[in-house]
Scaffold this motif. Structure first.
Motif, PDB file in Angstrom:
ATOM      1  N   ARG A  17      19.196  12.002  15.103  1.00 51.80           N
ATOM      2  CA  ARG A  17      19.150  11.301  13.816  1.00 51.80           C
ATOM      3  C   ARG A  17      18.110  10.185  13.820  1.00 51.80           C
ATOM      4  O   ARG A  17      17.390   9.992  12.851  1.00 51.80           O
ATOM      5  CB  ARG A  17      20.527  10.738  13.473  1.00 51.80           C
ATOM      6  CG  ARG A  17      21.578  11.776  13.092  1.00 51.80           C
ATOM      7  CD  ARG A  17      21.319  12.505  11.781  1.00 51.80           C
ATOM      8  NE  ARG A  17      20.193  13.435  11.800  1.00 51.80           N
ATOM      9  CZ  ARG A  17      20.218  14.672  12.307  1.00 51.80           C
ATOM     10  NH1 ARG A  17      21.301  15.146  12.839  1.00 51.80           N
ATOM     11  NH2 ARG A  17      19.138  15.436  12.291  1.00 51.80           N
ATOM     12  N   ASP A  64      10.470  10.210   9.388  1.00 54.95           N
ATOM     13  CA  ASP A  64      10.489   9.873   7.962  1.00 54.95           C
ATOM     14  C   ASP A  64       9.754   8.558   7.700  1.00 54.95           C
ATOM     15  O   ASP A  64       9.011   8.412   6.729  1.00 54.95           O
ATOM     16  CB  ASP A  64      11.931   9.765   7.449  1.00 54.95           C
ATOM     17  CG  ASP A  64      12.607  11.123   7.376  1.00 54.95           C
ATOM     18  OD1 ASP A  64      11.895  12.142   7.501  1.00 54.95           O
ATOM     19  OD2 ASP A  64      13.838  11.162   7.197  1.00 54.95           O
ATOM     20  N   ARG A  65       9.964   7.613   8.583  1.00 51.64           N
ATOM     21  CA  ARG A  65       9.324   6.303   8.419  1.00 51.64           C
ATOM     22  C   ARG A  65       7.804   6.408   8.597  1.00 51.64           C
ATOM     23  O   ARG A  65       7.040   5.785   7.847  1.00 51.64           O
ATOM     24  CB  ARG A  65       9.909   5.331   9.443  1.00 51.64           C
ATOM     25  CG  ARG A  65       9.478   3.896   9.244  1.00 51.64           C
ATOM     26  CD  ARG A  65      10.237   2.996  10.206  1.00 51.64           C
ATOM     27  NE  ARG A  65       9.991   1.591   9.944  1.00 51.64           N
ATOM     28  CZ  ARG A  65       9.034   0.884  10.550  1.00 51.64           C
ATOM     29  NH1 ARG A  65       8.230   1.459  11.414  1.00 51.64           N
ATOM     30  NH2 ARG A  65       8.884  -0.396  10.265  1.00 51.64           N
ATOM     31  N   ARG A 123       2.181   6.978   3.384  1.00 53.51           N
ATOM     32  CA  ARG A 123       2.115   6.942   1.918  1.00 53.51           C
ATOM     33  C   ARG A 123       1.829   5.526   1.432  1.00 53.51           C
ATOM     34  O   ARG A 123       1.008   5.302   0.537  1.00 53.51           O
ATOM     35  CB  ARG A 123       3.431   7.452   1.323  1.00 53.51           C
ATOM     36  CG  ARG A 123       3.560   7.160  -0.169  1.00 53.51           C
ATOM     37  CD  ARG A 123       4.540   8.056  -0.831  1.00 53.51           C
ATOM     38  NE  ARG A 123       4.158   9.466  -0.683  1.00 53.51           N
ATOM     39  CZ  ARG A 123       4.753  10.459  -1.324  1.00 53.51           C
ATOM     40  NH1 ARG A 123       5.739  10.212  -2.154  1.00 53.51           N
ATOM     41  NH2 ARG A 123       4.355  11.696  -1.146  1.00 53.51           N
ATOM     42  N   LYS A 150      13.788  16.039   5.330  1.00 50.98           N
ATOM     43  CA  LYS A 150      12.939  15.739   4.188  1.00 50.98           C
ATOM     44  C   LYS A 150      11.564  16.418   4.291  1.00 50.98           C
ATOM     45  O   LYS A 150      10.973  16.786   3.286  1.00 50.98           O
ATOM     46  CB  LYS A 150      12.753  14.215   4.114  1.00 50.98           C
ATOM     47  CG  LYS A 150      12.273  13.710   2.768  1.00 50.98           C
ATOM     48  CD  LYS A 150      11.968  12.205   2.825  1.00 50.98           C
ATOM     49  CE  LYS A 150      13.235  11.363   2.664  1.00 50.98           C
ATOM     50  NZ  LYS A 150      12.927   9.904   2.667  1.00 50.98           N
ATOM     51  N   LEU A 195       5.924   8.908   7.938  1.00 49.81           N
ATOM     52  CA  LEU A 195       5.334   9.524   6.749  1.00 49.81           C
ATOM     53  C   LEU A 195       5.386   8.588   5.540  1.00 49.81           C
ATOM     54  O   LEU A 195       4.461   8.556   4.722  1.00 49.81           O
ATOM     55  CB  LEU A 195       6.003  10.876   6.472  1.00 49.81           C
ATOM     56  CG  LEU A 195       5.410  11.956   7.388  1.00 49.81           C
ATOM     57  CD1 LEU A 195       6.465  12.714   8.151  1.00 49.81           C
ATOM     58  CD2 LEU A 195       4.515  12.924   6.616  1.00 49.81           C
ATOM     59  N   ALA A 196       6.439   7.792   5.456  1.00 48.51           N
ATOM     60  CA  ALA A 196       6.516   6.804   4.376  1.00 48.51           C
ATOM     61  C   ALA A 196       5.432   5.746   4.556  1.00 48.51           C
ATOM     62  O   ALA A 196       4.802   5.289   3.599  1.00 48.51           O
ATOM     63  CB  ALA A 196       7.903   6.157   4.356  1.00 48.51           C
ATOM     64  N   MET A 197       5.201   5.374   5.814  1.00 53.71           N
ATOM     65  CA  MET A 197       4.184   4.364   6.109  1.00 53.71           C
ATOM     66  C   MET A 197       2.803   4.881   5.720  1.00 53.71           C
ATOM     67  O   MET A 197       1.981   4.136   5.172  1.00 53.71           O
ATOM     68  CB  MET A 197       4.213   4.046   7.600  1.00 53.71           C
ATOM     69  CG  MET A 197       3.473   2.800   7.944  1.00 53.71           C
ATOM     70  SD  MET A 197       4.624   1.487   8.361  1.00 53.71           S
ATOM     71  CE  MET A 197       4.978   1.909  10.055  1.00 53.71           C
ATOM     72  N   ARG A 256      12.597   8.133  12.405  1.00 56.72           N
ATOM     73  CA  ARG A 256      11.267   7.651  12.773  1.00 56.72           C
ATOM     74  C   ARG A 256      10.163   8.492  12.144  1.00 56.72           C
ATOM     75  O   ARG A 256       9.135   7.969  11.713  1.00 56.72           O
ATOM     76  CB  ARG A 256      11.107   7.682  14.283  1.00 56.72           C
ATOM     77  CG  ARG A 256      11.961   6.655  14.958  1.00 56.72           C
ATOM     78  CD  ARG A 256      11.727   6.743  16.436  1.00 56.72           C
ATOM     79  NE  ARG A 256      12.637   5.897  17.156  1.00 56.72           N
ATOM     80  CZ  ARG A 256      12.593   5.744  18.465  1.00 56.72           C
ATOM     81  NH1 ARG A 256      11.688   6.401  19.167  1.00 56.72           N
ATOM     82  NH2 ARG A 256      13.450   4.959  19.064  1.00 56.72           N
TER      83      ARG A 256
END
Lengths: 477, 477
Positions: free
Chosen positions: B389, B396-397, B403, B299, B399-401, B394
């Motif tokens: 994986r 991805d998480r 945001r 991503k 970067l989501a956090m 982690r």
């Protein structure tokens, strides 16, 4: 603190397709694994590794070991029991540098107190750059540096920094000497500068040349001073070389003296070298990475007589002082902030000037590293546990052991002849796994074995074993 | 092995007044101490340190902490129970960088698998310079470097070395780029060379300037390229600066691009920078110490698009990848041995050419260190345990956090005004010990808090807590 902790049972909060609730790694889930792996470490990497009845190494050639270890990193993870087996394998096929019969490197032996300090550091993940992030460790570093400077004989203190090994300490020294000679080089570089040269003995550690290459000085501008038969720098030869360099139009700026050379263990005559440095106004650095330990011994500190006159000293407590790897100090006599001026970059995100505590405890701006491990703690806890007197006794014992071994070698026939067959004997000892001793050539002599006898796990029986084993391994040659 | 072990009961063999029989440190005598201290480490430095209900730090000002720790190193040692108490105290007063609410540095969180790897390394005391002394660890390093290069996109591999931190990796890069530009500098130094200059953005890490000072290039020869509002280097400004430098008679030799800047987390546009480097024949180094982790995420890897065109890359798995400190890789695209030619000193005592195994596994001559810790192992064991994986999830998480947090800040009134009062809020949070967030100024903006949200121990609740806590700590200001 009013917070109720991590509420993990509420409905998932999704952002970008990722659930943000709760932690993804909960240490409590790993408790069993941590217990089991610590038990393996204690059993295999500590007890078995230091057991004289076990092998020093279980030799496998690279291609075979690659297969055994299954090195590939995959998409999916493995089970905890598989990981525990990987831990056992990594330990099994590693060389046991803490084994009583590992004499291969300038480090050896295991100090349980230092090991515990290491593990505390690993678990806490500190960095020693600011008091804020490393309150305990910045203070400990300061205390250890002061004690080491006291032993060097700088009664009024000085400055210093722990760093990633003796080679780095020597680089710090060359750069600091250059900065002291001409501070403008920090900003302007060397392209407009005259040809700077430094002096070191032909027996010095190779990091002096590496430093000259790395720092833009050039390896050809390292003038190698001849040493005598025992490996000590010849002061009159140093004086001559300095004059020669000046007559060539070069600009001498420092001398590196070695206290405990890598191959022969020789101590350069520091008083005479300091006199010459004084006369020619040169920075005197002493690479005492190996021999600095003798400073703690009333019987042997004469080997470093004059070290208090040095401008800087490199000293690795991870060698004869038995601190765990790495533990390496760079000491500076200057007390005017030279080290900080030379190395500072004043990063505003880390070394804010508007902090709420005394920022003189922030040491990071003296370092070429950013994050820096608090290695001094490994020496501090060890010292606290055993005290200076026992550290002294160990150094005295290591030197007595070396004398015993030298005397025994003289008594044994055939040992001089062994020199030409060292590589073959080395191969055989690795494959048997009975011990590890390093060999190397020296000037016009062929390969010979170099014995490092500092391990507190080793004794007389091990010295005798080494001689018998070299004889046995090589008797058909 | 026929040896009967250490015969400690025979009569003492004295040399120079020292008894040489037997070991002086027997690990078996320390077994209880080791067991007890490991239990303390697990309880206090692992479980309690990562427990959200505990404090992040127990703040004491330097002078008070000095007293509490009793730092002095004395002649006599202390009892084991005293040393165990010292371990508890060192842990108690240290900052818990693995606590879910430590957001102060580019490292945070604790990975139990990596911790176990660290402790194995500490117990075994290996050095990664030769296959002989570090058989497992040299192979592991090779495997990890290959995998990292695969992620960078160098399908045909390359070269590399783990070293003591990202600042060191950047120094390796500057020196290697210089060597590539003009190999003679290694021997001859810079005194006869033209004025070499390098380019980096104004947002780059301060280690680039430190490297220029240390390597004799000079900080003034680091040309700072303007960045846009988001912190990204402006390619047209780079092009202009290169032309300006050339018109001044300077010799450009490299560009440092940053993938994940220290303060704003910006990613320089690598494709455009690579185009410019190609045009002007400049070495492209990418400092991806922080942002390299995004390469593992399908991503987010677009943030580093073009990194495969770099000549070298710095990437620290001890940051977002959660390897224990330190774990820092320097990667080189060259496959002709440039790294070894640049760094070799060919020390004959360590890198003998007549060894009985393939010496291409001896990595030490590529390093500026001599002894070198096998840091790659901490990443390798972690990866083996969790798989690519989960590492990806982690990242991805995290970067989501980030945001989520940014969105929440926008919703809360008063948060922009906080900027001027950051130092006061920081002092209060340290003294309460509830969390740790770093603040810094940025160009003409006042101090602001920088949140690092990578810890697998942190979740949404911790993000909410941070905002509430900053509000609470500062509401009277």
């Amino acid at each position: 603190m009013a917070d109720p902790g991590h509420p993990v049972k509420c409905s998932p909060v999704m952002v970008d397709g990722v659930a943000l609730n709760g932690p993804t790694v909960n240490i409590l889930d790993s408790e069993d694994f941590l217990q089991q792996s610590m038990a393996i470490i204690l059993e295999d990497a500590v007890k078995k590794a230091t057991d004289v009845k076990e092998k020093v190494c279980e030799w496998r050639p690279p291609e075979e070991l690659k297969e055994l270890l299954d090195l590939e990193l995959r998409d999916e993870g493995e089970s905890e029991s598989q990981i525990l087996q990987r831990c056992r394998d990594a330990i099994r096929y590693s060389v046991k540098t803490t084994h009583p019969r590992f004499f291969n490197q300038l480090f050896a032996g295991l100090e349980p107190y230092s090991l515990v300090a290491s593990c505390i550091v690993e678990a806490l993940k500190p960095s020693a750059y600011t008091y804020e992030v490393g309150p305990v460790f910045t203070l400990v570093e300061d205390a250890v540096l002061r004690k080491m400077m006291e032993l060097v004989g700088w009664e009024e203190g000085g400055d210093g920094i722990f760093n990633a090994g003796g080679s780095m300490s020597n680089m710090y020294a060359v750069n600091l000497a250059r900065y002291h000679h001409c501070p403008d080089i920090k900003q302007l570089g060397l392209s407009a500068a005259p040809r700077l040269v430094l002096f070191t003995s032909q027996e010095c550690h190779y990091s002096i040349s590496k430093a000259a290459a790395f720092l833009g000085i050039g390896t050809k501008n390292v003038y190698k001073v001849p040493s005598d038969e025992s490996g000590k720098m010849i002061p009159s030869a140093l004086e001559e070389l300095i004059k020669k360099a000046k007559s060539e139009g070069a600009v001498p700026f420092m001398v590196n003296a070695t206290a405990g050379t890598t191959v022969l263990g020789a101590f350069d005559p520091l008083e005479e070298i300091a006199d010459i440095c004084g006369e020619h106004n040169l920075w005197l650095h002493v690479d005492a990475c190996w021999g600095g330990a003798a400073l703690i011994s009333k019987k042997h500190k004469h080997l470093l007589k004059g070290i208090h006159r040095a401008n800087s000293v490199a000293w690795n407590p991870h060698k004869m002082m038995m601190a765990c790897l790495q533990c390496s100090a760079f000491l500076v006599r200057d007390k005017t902030g030279l080290l900080q001026r030379c190395y500072s970059a004043s990063a505003s995100y880390l070394f804010q000037q508007d902090k709420f505590y005394d920022i003189s405890f922030d040491t990071g701006d003296k370092s070429i590293q950013c994050g820096r491990k608090p290695d001094a703690f490994k020496f501090w806890l060890l010292w606290k546990a055993v005290g200076a007197r026992q550290l002294e006794q160990r150094v005295d014992r290591a030197l007595a052991m070396a004398r015993y071994l030298a005397d025994e070698i003289k008594k044994r026939e055939g040992f001089r002849l062994l020199m030409e067959v060292a590589p073959v004997i080395k191969e055989r000892m690795m494959k048997v796994g009975s011990m590890m001793v390093g060999y190397q050539p020296h000037s016009d002599r062929a390969n010979f074995f170099r014995m490092i006898v500092i391990s507190p796990q080793a004794g007389k029986a091990d010295m005798d074993f080494v001689l018998d084993e070299i004889h046995n391994l090589g008797k058909d040659l």
